[in-house]
Design an enzyme around this catalytic site. Structure first.
Site, PDB file in Angstrom:
ATOM      1  N   HIS A  80      48.120  36.128  36.015  1.00 17.49           N
ATOM      2  CA  HIS A  80      47.235  35.441  36.959  1.00 17.49           C
ATOM      3  C   HIS A  80      46.651  34.175  36.348  1.00 17.49           C
ATOM      4  O   HIS A  80      45.637  33.671  36.810  1.00 17.49           O
ATOM      5  CB  HIS A  80      46.100  36.366  37.389  1.00 17.49           C
ATOM      6  CG  HIS A  80      46.556  37.680  37.917  1.00 17.49           C
ATOM      7  ND1 HIS A  80      47.396  37.769  38.997  1.00 17.49           N
ATOM      8  CD2 HIS A  80      46.315  38.950  37.519  1.00 17.49           C
ATOM      9  CE1 HIS A  80      47.646  39.051  39.241  1.00 17.49           C
ATOM     10  NE2 HIS A  80      47.015  39.788  38.351  1.00 17.49           N
TER      11      HIS A  80
ATOM     12  N   HIS B 255      49.492  40.928  43.323  1.00 14.33           N
ATOM     13  CA  HIS B 255      50.548  41.592  42.561  1.00 14.33           C
ATOM     14  C   HIS B 255      51.728  41.862  43.473  1.00 14.33           C
ATOM     15  O   HIS B 255      52.552  42.736  43.219  1.00 14.33           O
ATOM     16  CB  HIS B 255      50.062  42.917  41.979  1.00 14.33           C
ATOM     17  CG  HIS B 255      48.762  42.814  41.285  1.00 14.33           C
ATOM     18  ND1 HIS B 255      47.568  42.992  41.929  1.00 14.33           N
ATOM     19  CD2 HIS B 255      48.470  42.509  40.004  1.00 14.33           C
ATOM     20  CE1 HIS B 255      46.586  42.821  41.059  1.00 14.33           C
ATOM     21  NE2 HIS B 255      47.101  42.520  39.894  1.00 14.33           N
TER      22      HIS B 255
END
Ligand SMILES: Nc1ncnc2c1ncn2[C@@H]1O[C@H](COP(=O)(O)OP(=O)(O)O)[C@@H](O)[C@H]1O
Ligand SMILES: Nc1ncnc2c1ncn2[C@@H]1O[C@H](COP(=O)(O)OP(=O)(O)O)[C@@H](O)[C@H]1O
Ligand SMILES: [Mg+2]
Ligand SMILES: [Mg+2]
Ligand SMILES: [Mg+2]
Ligand SMILES: [Mg+2]
Lengths: 208, 332, 332, 208
Positions: free
Chosen positions: C57, C219
């Protein structure tokens, strides 16, 4: 033969038509050795040129060609915008305040246009650019006592085709080095269309 | 084509509106143009800095407008140089009486359009100087050709020339330091995937499923070699060595490093590349003054990266360290 | 899989080494861990802030470590929560005597692992508080379920809690302001393309050539609706309206906006989205205090974006404006 | 029947073997309703567990299970790491300083492990998690005067299969809401393997 305002306009309109027809072809050439926008650039620019000059009444040739030049300069961008823009700006300056140009005057104007392209782009003949069409064509019209329109057309075409075998030294294609060999230069191709349109607009076989 | 856009032919205009909406205290635009200007321009008594070029390289160049960097950025159509009238508007908007420096990436289109703008400005009595950035060592250098392209190293020119202008230096002085950066900066890039110009609707080229390309340009211009995808360490070595061939560095030399992402490569991978680049510098005893890792000069959503090395002296290091409040290059 | 990596199983470790190499004056690591800590940690007399989660991320969360934001970030494997011992190391490294606040994104794995770490720390006499960010309105909220996910809004929690800690506030005060941000922040995202976890080697899902997905998680968790690709304006409307359904805003309300790219979307497109979001705010008479546009909470190379709205009061606005020298969130 | 250190070790080794065999299957279940890593997480964790406990000589059960717990906690991450870790930590605590456990003690330990999972994860039966296997199994061993190993195995299997029809309320699958129906919960599947391994390790038909 004289370049009248009507004929000059017709030249630009014919050129625009050829450009629109050949847009994809020009873009394909530029895809092969440049960034694939030459057809788009020219088509966008000359569409605007026609939009500007078609409805306008001009008293002088220089006013007409100045509009062509300024439109190209402000609408095209890329390399071809300033180059064609400069060419028409120099042509305009050479024809200052004329409502029509005799052959001598017109040829002078074309020579000034070529000099403008070379001054701006710093390319020489053999660098695989539009100069490879412009310079031999200007040489021809300067040196001949009788200009045969079909010869002019043929010469421009031949010189365009000869760029195929050149290695680009200027412009985006130069990044390719030897890999630029084998494709006609897009700017040479559009320049051929410019002179082919010129020949078309003088309906006779000669320009005197 | 999977893009978050409305009209492929309006992307530049809409992007500019979105930028002004996002940063109204920092940026303004000149109505009817694609020019983004520092909110407080023209700054009196400071040399004005103008850069720009085709769009699609964001945050370049509007992200580098701000105190300590550029005064204006001119955005052309995607991958197309802006026209001279646009550049001219930018010059007029930032001239604070000390003249304007144009920072131009070395592409024929950019050079010609910015030059014409400079002529227009000079005709109106504005003092203009130009520098041309040509940091891309992928391209053979030569005085007889168009020469090398300008890529990510350009941002370090913006930064250092901007800091110099902030000291109150003259146009000649700012131009001189910009030229010093240009002669000390080198970049080498590579790409893993192509990108799609919105108006074109399809990628400009294709790579094989396992192929990468060394030396590719930021508009998808062909590189010098296509190979199978290599490990990041090997890629880093290839890029750095190509730079060092052209600009040898010796022990105790001081550099700034920029690991630049082309748009589609995760930041994670850029740091993995930096790991190797930093190791190479360490091995050679080169002092890394500062490292920038991020998407600075992109090529839409292209995956890939470039490595830039800037050789620093005391003056350049000090100017690089100076503050900047540009959106994409904040420094305090 | 086209990635600039060496070993798919070593990406996190190599990334961390590359980060330390790039920012040696700002970050340090605890040997043998995947924890990145402020160079000057522990800061005595200041509440320590720890966040983290799975990697992939970036720049979250290490990019938010710095004066004015986090004191440490714990990096798990790609898309996998870090283990309690790692989080515990981070807590120990940043405790400056005033206790430590854990900022946790609401995923079962993150919550459980951070909780266990908190218990370990408390057993060693370190005061620990926890806040759980759950800004993703794509997921149905409910006290009987796992509830909403934590996504891009988390960064605004880091910023504001970090600024509060910098004032010398107590752990309870920092926790309280973090909770206030959490109750005022909402995010809604969408994706155009999937991403590939390096160790998996292939995308976690596939979308059709013309398909996009509203509400997808960072995700690659499935969203709430797959549709044909819509124009950016319509996407912006959908995202904003979904947020407003959950957190109504009225005229004169003040907000901060974050237009977050998921990694593979050009900055140009994010600004095009912002154009519409800003227009919607204007129409509703909402005062936009600040807009952040960029890749803040990514999902590797996923294309797509999220919109975050944070409702501000005077306290939150002031803390948001405070300086930060975190690599990916510089403010002066 | 007694839980000796040898048998406890064998339980863990058997479980690891089953996990490695079923790794892809567990991952597939998690791909359908989670993030596709449950098999990887469990395989990574128990491989480390075996590496740790196999060569170690333990004097007490709690030392062994503590090593299991700490290894899981520090190697797995995700949701299952702390949950299984907590379970074995509670089991360890319940067996404090014992070198072997009688049935009553062991059942107490399993109950403590279940309570740990529930305290940590806050899931209830019916939320489509590992609790849906653990709770009925612990109920069974607590309530029966004779524990039939085959019944234990059958029960665990049945309860695992029943998670297929549930809507997830906890864990990553909960984001799917009703779309989580139709797939067996991965954590329930790994928990079934845990109890199946337990049954295997007590070679007789009964556990007394
Ligand atoms: N320096 C130069 N001098 C003359 N002509 C040039 C020069 N550089 C490029 N050209 C011409 O411009 C053409 C490319 O134009 P275009 O594709 O519209 O611009 P760009 O290369 O910026 O995309 C080339 O094919 C070539 O004929
Ligand atoms: N709150 C909870 N309580 C009990 N078990 C849970 C809880 N949340 C998740 N689980 C179990 O964990 C399993 C998922 O584990 P795993 O895939 O390893 O972790 P993650 O979801 O973090 O990727 C689920 O199938 C479920 O059985
Ligand atoms: Mg072109
Ligand atoms: Mg072009
Ligand atoms: Mg997981
Ligand atoms: Mg999982």
């Amino acid at each position: 033969m004289k370049l009248t305002i009507a004929r000059a306009k017709e030249w630009m309109l014919t050129f625009n038509q050829r450009i629109q027809e050949e847009k994809d072809h020009l873009t394909e050439l530029d895809q092969a050795i440049g960034d694939g926008d030459h057809g788009l650039n020219m088509a966008r620019g000359f569409q605007e040129v026609v939009k500007k000059i078609e409805p306008t009444n001009y008293d002088t040739l220089d006013a007409l060609f100045k509009d062509v030049a300024m439109t190209l300069i402000s609408k095209v961008g890329g390399a071809s915008g300033p180059l064609y823009g400069t060419a028409f700006l120099r042509l305009s300056t050479a024809l200052k305040a004329e409502s029509e140009a005799n052959r001598e005057k017109f040829v002078e104007g074309l020579k000034a246009a070529l000099d403008g392209i070379k001054a701006r782009g710093k390319a020489h003949r053999g660098d695989k650019t539009m100069v490879d069409v412009w310079e031999p064509v200007v040489d021809y019209v300067q040196s001949q006592s009788t200009i045969h329109l079909s010869q002019l057309n043929e010469l421009a075409k031949e010189k365009m085709e000869e760029t195929k075998d050149l290695e680009a030294k200027m412009g985006r294609a130069s990044y390719l080095g030897k890999r630029s060999i084998g494709t006609i230069d897009p700017g040479a191709a559009s320049s051929y269309l410019l002179f082919a349109s010129l020949a078309d607009c003088f309906q006779k076989g000669e320009m005197d | 084509m999977k893009k978050l856009i409305n009209d492929p032919n309006a992307v530049v205009q809409e992007m500019i509106e979105g930028m002004i909406a996002a940063h109204p205290d920092k940026l303004k635009t000149i109505p009817g143009t694609t020019v983004l200007v520092r909110k407080d321009a023209p700054v009196q008594g400071k040399v004005g800095l103008v850069s720009g070029g085709g769009s699609g390289h964001e945050p370049a160049h509007a992200g580098y407008v701000g105190k300590g960097m550029l005064d204006a950025a001119v955005a052309g159509e995607v991958f197309t140089s802006p026209t001279p009238d646009q550049v001219f508007e930018a010059i007029k908007a930032v001239d604070g009486g000390k003249g304007v420096l144009l920072i131009i990436k070395n592409y024929t289109g950019d050079v010609l359009n910015f030059e014409m703008a400079a002529e227009m400005a000079e005709a109106e009595g504005i003092k203009v100087a130009k520098v041309i950035v040509n940091d891309d060592v992928a391209v053979e250098d030569s005085t007889y050709t168009t020469g090398r392209r300008g890529i990510a190293g350009t941002i370090l020119v913006h930064k250092i020339a901007g800091a110099m202008a902030d000291t109150g230096a003259s146009l000649e002085e700012v131009e001189a330091v910009a030229k010093k950066v240009i002669s000390n900066v080198r970049t080498m890039g590579m790409a893993l995937t192509p990108c799609t110009v919105p108006a074109a609707g399809k990628p400009g080229f294709e790579h094989g499923e396992k192929e990468m390309e060394i030396g590719m340009g930021i508009h998808g211009e062909p590189g010098i070699e296509k190979t199978e995808i290599q490990p990041a360490n090997q890629v880093a070595e290839t890029l750095v060595n190509k730079i060092l061939e052209d600009m040898p560095l010796v022990e105790k030399d001081r550099v700034a490093i920029m690991i630049n992402g082309l748009g589609g490569t995760p930041i994670m991978e850029l740091y993995i590349v930096n790991k190797k680049v930093a190791e190479m510098m360490k091995e050679k005893g080169i002092d890394v003054h500062e490292t920038f890792v991020g998407n600075y000069m992109t090529s839409l959503e292209m995956a890939g990266c470039s490595v830039t090395l800037l050789k620093l002296d005391d003056q350049l290091a000090e100017l690089l360290d100076a503050p900047s409040d540009a959106i994409a290059f904040k420094k305090s």
